[in-house]
Design an enzyme around this catalytic site. Structure first.
Site, PDB file in Angstrom:
ATOM      1  N   HIS A 313     -95.078 -26.336  25.251  1.00  0.00           N
ATOM      2  CA  HIS A 313     -95.389 -24.934  25.532  1.00  0.00           C
ATOM      3  C   HIS A 313     -94.196 -24.289  26.193  1.00  0.00           C
ATOM      4  CE1 HIS A 313     -97.498 -21.349  26.914  1.00  0.00           C
ATOM      5  NE2 HIS A 313     -98.382 -21.645  25.984  1.00  0.00           N
ATOM      6  N   ASP A 370    -104.267 -25.723  21.911  1.00  0.00           N
ATOM      7  CA  ASP A 370    -104.545 -25.701  20.479  1.00  0.00           C
ATOM      8  C   ASP A 370    -104.646 -27.072  19.850  1.00  0.00           C
ATOM      9  OD1 ASP A 370    -105.057 -23.084  20.153  1.00  0.00           O
ATOM     10  OD2 ASP A 370    -102.952 -22.544  20.133  1.00  0.00           O
TER      11      ASP A 370
HETATM   12  N1  ACO Z   1     -92.579 -31.988  19.082  1.00  0.00           N
HETATM   13  C1  ACO Z   1     -91.387 -32.584  19.282  1.00  0.00           C
HETATM   14  N2  ACO Z   1     -90.417 -32.091  20.090  1.00  0.00           N
HETATM   15  C2  ACO Z   1     -90.678 -30.948  20.720  1.00  0.00           C
HETATM   16  C3  ACO Z   1     -91.907 -30.261  20.574  1.00  0.00           C
HETATM   17  C4  ACO Z   1     -92.881 -30.829  19.720  1.00  0.00           C
HETATM   18  N3  ACO Z   1     -94.060 -30.220  19.557  1.00  0.00           N
HETATM   19  N4  ACO Z   1     -91.896 -29.148  21.329  1.00  0.00           N
HETATM   20  C5  ACO Z   1     -90.709 -29.108  21.930  1.00  0.00           C
HETATM   21  N5  ACO Z   1     -89.954 -30.208  21.575  1.00  0.00           N
HETATM   22  C6  ACO Z   1     -88.619 -30.534  22.078  1.00  0.00           C
HETATM   23  C7  ACO Z   1     -87.550 -29.650  21.434  1.00  0.00           C
HETATM   24  O1  ACO Z   1     -86.980 -30.270  20.291  1.00  0.00           O
HETATM   25  C8  ACO Z   1     -86.555 -29.505  22.555  1.00  0.00           C
HETATM   26  O2  ACO Z   1     -85.768 -30.648  22.605  1.00  0.00           O
HETATM   27  P1  ACO Z   1     -84.224 -30.542  23.118  1.00  0.00           P
HETATM   28  O3  ACO Z   1     -84.281 -30.113  24.543  1.00  0.00           O
HETATM   29  O4  ACO Z   1     -83.708 -31.951  22.962  1.00  0.00           O
HETATM   30  O5  ACO Z   1     -83.554 -29.567  22.215  1.00  0.00           O
HETATM   31  C9  ACO Z   1     -87.411 -29.496  23.820  1.00  0.00           C
HETATM   32  O6  ACO Z   1     -88.605 -30.230  23.473  1.00  0.00           O
HETATM   33  C10 ACO Z   1     -87.782 -28.095  24.306  1.00  0.00           C
HETATM   34  O7  ACO Z   1     -88.406 -27.411  23.216  1.00  0.00           O
HETATM   35  P2  ACO Z   1     -88.123 -25.895  22.819  1.00  0.00           P
HETATM   36  O8  ACO Z   1     -88.357 -25.716  21.359  1.00  0.00           O
HETATM   37  O9  ACO Z   1     -86.804 -25.458  23.371  1.00  0.00           O
HETATM   38  O10 ACO Z   1     -89.269 -25.182  23.627  1.00  0.00           O
HETATM   39  P3  ACO Z   1     -89.767 -23.714  23.392  1.00  0.00           P
HETATM   40  O11 ACO Z   1     -90.278 -23.262  24.713  1.00  0.00           O
HETATM   41  O12 ACO Z   1     -88.744 -22.863  22.716  1.00  0.00           O
HETATM   42  O13 ACO Z   1     -90.978 -23.882  22.348  1.00  0.00           O
HETATM   43  C11 ACO Z   1     -93.128 -24.328  21.471  1.00  0.00           C
HETATM   44  C12 ACO Z   1     -92.292 -24.012  22.727  1.00  0.00           C
HETATM   45  C13 ACO Z   1     -92.826 -23.290  20.361  1.00  0.00           C
HETATM   46  C14 ACO Z   1     -94.611 -24.215  21.817  1.00  0.00           C
HETATM   47  C15 ACO Z   1     -92.762 -25.758  20.989  1.00  0.00           C
HETATM   48  O14 ACO Z   1     -93.089 -26.697  21.999  1.00  0.00           O
HETATM   49  C16 ACO Z   1     -93.477 -26.119  19.676  1.00  0.00           C
HETATM   50  O15 ACO Z   1     -92.959 -25.816  18.597  1.00  0.00           O
HETATM   51  N6  ACO Z   1     -94.688 -26.788  19.763  1.00  0.00           N
HETATM   52  C17 ACO Z   1     -95.470 -27.073  18.597  1.00  0.00           C
HETATM   53  C18 ACO Z   1     -96.216 -25.822  18.146  1.00  0.00           C
HETATM   54  C19 ACO Z   1     -97.388 -25.485  19.050  1.00  0.00           C
HETATM   55  O16 ACO Z   1     -98.167 -26.341  19.416  1.00  0.00           O
HETATM   56  N7  ACO Z   1     -97.515 -24.179  19.375  1.00  0.00           N
HETATM   57  C20 ACO Z   1     -98.644 -23.669  20.182  1.00  0.00           C
HETATM   58  C21 ACO Z   1     -98.200 -23.089  21.457  1.00  0.00           C
HETATM   59  S1  ACO Z   1     -99.598 -22.674  22.437  1.00  0.00           S
HETATM   60  C22 ACO Z   1    -100.129 -21.166  21.901  1.00  0.00           C
HETATM   61  O17 ACO Z   1     -99.469 -20.392  21.241  1.00  0.00           O
HETATM   62  C23 ACO Z   1    -101.499 -20.835  22.283  1.00  0.00           C
END
Ligand code: ACO
Length: 436
Positions: A313, A370
């Protein structure tokens, strides 16, 4: 009393200026850089709005590190335990919890706005039978603007309030109609004698040959409790992508129904509200418990686009308080509706595996709300392509509250971000036949 400030210095030109440091009632202090360009001739760059506040708001507070979520100051845990979705909607929209009479009239007014104009119902016939329900939601909610435009005076708070009430009231009716169109069933009219969640379930599932509510208005209480809880947990989440979209669209003074349709479009994406549907697609892709290690490795591989949907998140970096609340209900629902569906076993095994994995622990990637909402909706027999539509119903409470707040703010301005231009510098036009 002296105002706290932050100095910003341009190390290239040596110019420096001071900016007010604003402090809200809770949360991170915020530098007001509104005069930065005027004072130093520079803009700020913050892709994804990671450190940028786009507005002031009294509605919702989140502390992502501590896992705190407050609606109008009330902890989400207390609201989830004691409230109904309509009570929470009243709170978000009006700032205070309703007393008994206020809740009664609010509920009554919502019930009286649940009907759709027959001409609007006709819109569904224009969609192909396999149109995604979210595509229909964008179209039908946007087209409400064609029904409520001419007489709408956005300067009048009462006009704005009625618009907000209409959207909250009609969303379940539109959502159920989207589903029924996709399965080819005739629409079911809303009933004034049912609660918000009960009415939605009846409009979704009732058939002429098999009524959803048989007698004494009985509906399974665990189903209603789970739906009410999910709606409360999804009702608002401060300046998320869809709410910010609603605010940005509304800042131009556009028709509110069209602005909410813009919010629905933003919610649809798998990185936002589409995640609950994406969780189920991901589970189907993984297939069996023995494949979990392979997919966890894919999620950790930077060269592989696969991500564990329902994990991570932007704001919550320790745990998502909504996930903690819903997890319990998820188990309760699975117990109430025992099934041999292998996806449930897979989901729980995946949760356990990822929570023990070093990569997920180190990056603070926990299941978000979610991850569980998709599992609950599947157990309640809500089809997968309707999961994000369920989120729309709930988030409408937040969207209209933010819309009401910004429309009553006399300092509100059109939202117009700047950019860092990286394209060509000035160059001369070359006639078509002289181009290489
Ligand atoms: N699976 C694997 N790796 C992940 C995931 C994941 N679900 N989420 C984040 N990471 C990793 C990223 O690759 C990144 O790694 P790095 O630091 O080595 O580059 C690190 O964790 C940080 O992730 P970011 O993408 O920079 O985090 P951001 O805050 O931009 O994204 C998000 C948040 C979009 C929710 C992301 O975690 C994601 O895509 N999750 C899956 C989709 C999801 O469940 N969305 C629902 C959100 S809740 C809602 O809207 C109600």
């Amino acid at each position: 009393m002296s105002q706290d400030t932050v100095s910003i210095k341009n190390n290239t030109s040596g110019e420096e200026a001071e900016f007010p440091l604003l402090k809200g009632s809770l949360g991170t202090p915020t530098v007001d850089i509104g005069t930065l360009n005027k004072n130093l001739g520079i803009f700020t760059y913050d892709q994804g709005f990671v450190s940028t506040a786009s507005c002031k708001s009294d509605i919702t507070f989140i502390d992502g590190n501590k896992g705190i979520l407050l609606y109008r100051g009330y902890p989400i845990e207390q609201l989830a335990k004691h409230s109904s979705f309509l009570e929470v909607s009243y709170l978000l929209m009006n700032g205070e919890l309703p007393n008994k009479d206020e809740l009664f009239s609010f509920t009554d007014e919502i019930n009286h706005h649940t009907m759709l104009h027959e001409a609007l119902s006709g819109f569904f016939g224009g969609f192909h039978y396999d149109a995604h329900p979210m595509a229909m939601m964008v179209g039908v909610v946007g087209s409400l603007s064609a029904f409520y435009h001419g007489e709408l005076n956005m300067e009048d708070p009462e006009h704005r309030r009625i618009s907000a009430m209409r959207m909250l009231a009609k969303m379940p009716t539109i959502a159920a109609a989207c589903y029924r169109h996709s399965v080819g069933w005739p629409n079911v009219y809303p009933r004034l004698d049912l609660g918000y969640c009960e009415n939605f379930l009846n409009m979704m599932f009732s058939l002429p040959s098999q009524k959803y509510i048989e007698k004494d208005n009985y509906i399974d209480p665990i189903t209603v409790k789970a739906l009410n809880l999910l709606f409360i947990l999804h009702a608002d989440h401060e300046q998320n992508a869809s709410t910010s979209t609603v605010r940005l669209a509304s800042s131009t003074g556009a028709n509110p129904y069209a602005c909410i349709a813009a919010g629905i479009s933003a919610l649809w994406g798998p990185a936002h509200g589409g995640a609950n549907e994406a969780v189920l697609s991901m589970l189907a892709q993984i297939g069996t418990v023995d494949k979990i290690p392979e997919y966890i490795a894919k999620a950790k591989d930077k060269n592989d686009p696969f991500r564990l949907m329902g994990f991570g998140h932007r704001v919550y970096k320790n745990f998502d308080p909504r996930a903690t609340i819903i997890r319990e209900t998820c188990y309760e629902v699975l117990e109430r509706f025992p099934t041999d569906d292998p996806l449930f076993e897979l989901a729980l095994a995946l949760e356990e595996y990822a929570l023990k994995d070093e990569y997920f622990i180190e990056k603070k990637l926990y299941p978000n709300v979610d991850f569980y909402s998709g599992i609950i909706y599947r157990a309640l027999k809500i089809p997968e392509n309707m999961f994000t539509v369920m989120f729309v119903i709930a988030r409408t409470a937040g969207w209209v509250s933010h819309w009401l707040e910004m429309m009553s703010d006399p300092t509100q301005r059109i939202g117009r971000p700047r950019q860092l231009y990286t394209g060509y510098a000035n160059r001369d036009y070359v006639p078509t036949d002289a181009r290489k």
